[in-house]
Motif scaffolding. Structure first.
Motif, short mmCIF file in Angstrom:
data_model
loop_
_atom_site.label_atom_id
_atom_site.label_comp_id
_atom_site.label_asym_id
_atom_site.label_seq_id
_atom_site.Cartn_x
_atom_site.Cartn_y
_atom_site.Cartn_z
N ALA A 165 0.76 -1.54 0.17
CA ALA A 165 0.27 -0.10 -0.16
C ALA A 165 1.06 1.12 -0.05
O ALA A 165 0.65 2.21 -0.77
N ILE A 166 1.20 1.54 0.95
CA ILE A 166 2.60 2.15 0.63
C ILE A 166 3.52 3.22 -0.98
O ILE A 166 3.96 3.63 -1.07
N VAL A 167 4.14 1.82 -0.68
CA VAL A 167 5.01 1.75 -2.00
C VAL A 167 4.71 2.05 -3.44
O VAL A 167 4.85 2.97 -3.71
N SER A 168 3.43 2.27 -3.56
CA SER A 168 2.09 2.08 -4.11
C SER A 168 2.13 3.21 -4.23
O SER A 168 1.41 4.50 -5.13
N ARG A 169 1.63 4.23 -3.36
CA ARG A 169 1.69 5.63 -3.27
C ARG A 169 3.18 6.45 -2.78
O ARG A 169 3.30 7.92 -3.58
N LEU A 170 4.36 5.77 -2.95
CA LEU A 170 5.02 7.17 -2.80
C LEU A 170 5.65 6.82 -3.78
O LEU A 170 6.42 7.79 -4.43
N TYR A 171 5.67 6.37 -5.00
CA TYR A 171 5.86 5.77 -6.30
C TYR A 171 5.33 6.04 -6.97
O TYR A 171 4.15 5.61 -7.71
N PRO A 172 5.32 6.58 -8.85
CA PRO A 172 4.64 7.10 -9.74
C PRO A 172 4.19 5.33 -10.50
O PRO A 172 4.91 5.15 -10.30
N THR A 173 3.30 5.93 -11.21
CA THR A 173 2.87 4.66 -12.32
C THR A 173 3.63 4.22 -13.22
O THR A 173 3.38 2.67 -12.86
N GLU A 174 4.63 5.17 -13.88
CA GLU A 174 5.86 4.52 -14.09
C GLU A 174 6.56 3.17 -13.59
O GLU A 174 6.91 2.62 -14.38
N VAL A 175 6.49 3.51 -12.51
CA VAL A 175 7.65 2.54 -11.93
C VAL A 175 6.76 2.24 -10.51
O VAL A 175 7.15 1.56 -9.68
N ARG A 176 5.93 1.97 -10.60
CA ARG A 176 4.75 0.89 -9.36
C ARG A 176 5.14 0.21 -9.59
O ARG A 176 5.71 -0.19 -7.95
N ALA A 177 5.26 -0.65 -10.27
CA ALA A 177 5.27 -2.63 -10.25
C ALA A 177 6.73 -2.86 -9.82
O ALA A 177 6.82 -3.17 -9.10
#
Length: 403
Positions: A329-341
């Motif tokens: 949850a927090i990693v998905s919030r802290l990084y932009p869509t382009e590098v989220r996965a």
């Protein structure tokens, strides 16, 4: 069509996202746990040394790290849904292929390939969740999916109890093909998010973005440290503490009984953690659970009978693994869509790869020191994670709300 509860509203597509990711996580964890239950049988049949047997898990963890990096980048470049289904295919068929593994080399190859698929699956699933729900609900939804992983472990124990005594360990791994069914559901019912299709394609899947500035690089490394501690604590709790407590207090408790009680505690912890994360922020959520985990390992020395040991195991599981789904949850919030996965997979699989060595470290401590040294070691890890978490500036309430 709406699926409505008093606290949450999931539209039809969101319900399908939760169903598919929860099923994927649960079945992936079931496949991974098969090795834990079958390992003693594999050792006996192939006459393996401790080093040879331990290397099976190590090779799996290395596969997870490499698969996490590769499939994280791929998911950011070509799409989450297509890549998600590919990872499930890989770990499912590689697990089932263990049925045909009759020597150590074949086992190493199968587990390495299974690790590649499993390592890619986690971060992509969390990314799909993050792009399907509002940020205010992400903690709770991630917790639901995290619970599914623990339920998968229970299914693994039940299947092992039924299959191993009658059909043997080869037959147990055949059930690893079950997740393939999920891929057909995913491909038919899920689509790429608007956030992904509208994002900047030239920046997709660039690992350098995780270290683009000193602040972001520190954030990435700090989250890796937290993930390492999370996995190390989990393996210590599930693999060693029952044995340690039984030897210390001469109590006899079945491994499956301990595991089920601890997993139930973990599930309750995930539900609580998700609510705190969404409503009170990550610093308070992680702060409470990390501090309680650091103290909780000492509580394991208090039980005087089997039932109190099981109860304490559930309480320690509540805090020590209640945090697990919160990382996605927090990693998905802290990084932009382009590098989220990519961020989710790299951070969590570094944690899996390095944290997985905690079983080896605890075994070394037991061989050379005493039970209290083990407790101090595990407690210190949680304290380190707490201190590191407090230094991540984007987890401050005012910063986190604006991301």
């Amino acid at each position: 069509m709406k699926i409505v509860s008093k606290q949450n509203q999931l539209d039809n597509y969101q319900a399908k996202v939760v169903a598919s990711t929860a099923s994927g996580f649960g079945l992936e964890n079931m496949d991974v746990m098969f090795l834990s239950f079958a390992l003693s049988s594999i050792i006996a049949e192939l006459h393996l040394s401790g080093t040879q047997a331990g290397l099976i898990s190590t090779i799996t963890n290395i596969g997870m790290l490499l698969g996490g990096i590769f499939f994280g980048i791929l998911a950011d470049k070509i799409g989450r849904i297509k890549t998600f289904s590919h990872t499930i295919f890989i770990f499912a068929f590689a697990t089932a292929a263990m049925f045909f593994a009759h020597n150590l080399t074949a086992i190493y190859i199968c587990r390495f390939i299974a690790g590649i698929g499993a390592g890619g699956e986690y971060g992509i699933g969390m990314t799909v969740l993050a792009e399907s729900f509002s940020k205010e609900k992400l903690g709770r939804v991630s917790s639901w999916v995290g619970m599914a992983g623990q339920i998968g472990a229970i299914f693994a124990s039940l299947l092992a109890a039924l299959i191993l005594p009658t059909l043997g360990w080869h037959a147990l791994f055949l059930f690893g093909v079950i997740p393939v069914v999920i891929t057909f559901f995913i491909r038919r019912h899920l689509k790429e998010s608007t956030a992904f299709t509208n994002s900047s394609k030239e920046k997709h899947g660039n690992v350098k973005q995780l270290f683009a500035t000193p602040k972001i690089a520190y954030q990435t490394i700090a989250l890796m440290i937290m993930a390492i501690v999370q996995i190390a604590g989990y393996f210590g709790l599930m693999n060693w503490l029952p044995t340690i407590m039984q030897k210390q207090m001469n109590l006899t408790v079945g491994a499956s009984t301990w595991m089920i009680a601890t997993i139930l505690g973990m599930c309750a912890g995930m539900l609580t953690f998700g609510w705190i994360l969404d409503n009170l922020g990550p610093r308070l959520a992680f702060g409470i659970f990390l501090a309680a985990s650091a103290i909780g390992v000492y509580v394991l020395t208090l039980p005087s009978n089997v039932w109190s040991l099981i109860l304490v195991g559930a309480v320690v599981g509540y805090f020590s693994n209640g945090m697990f789904a919160g990382y996605g949850a927090i990693v998905s919030r802290l990084y932009p869509t382009e590098v989220r996965a990519t961020a989710n997979n790299v951070i969590m699989n570094v944690g899996r790869c390095i944290g997985g060595f905690s079983s080896l470290a605890i075994g070394f401590i037991l061989d050379n020191y005493n039970i209290m040294t083990v407790m101090v070691f595990i407690s210190t890890l949680y304290i380190i994670s707490l201190l590191v978490m407090l230094t991540i500036t984007n987890l401050k309430a005012e910063n986190y709300k604006n991301i």
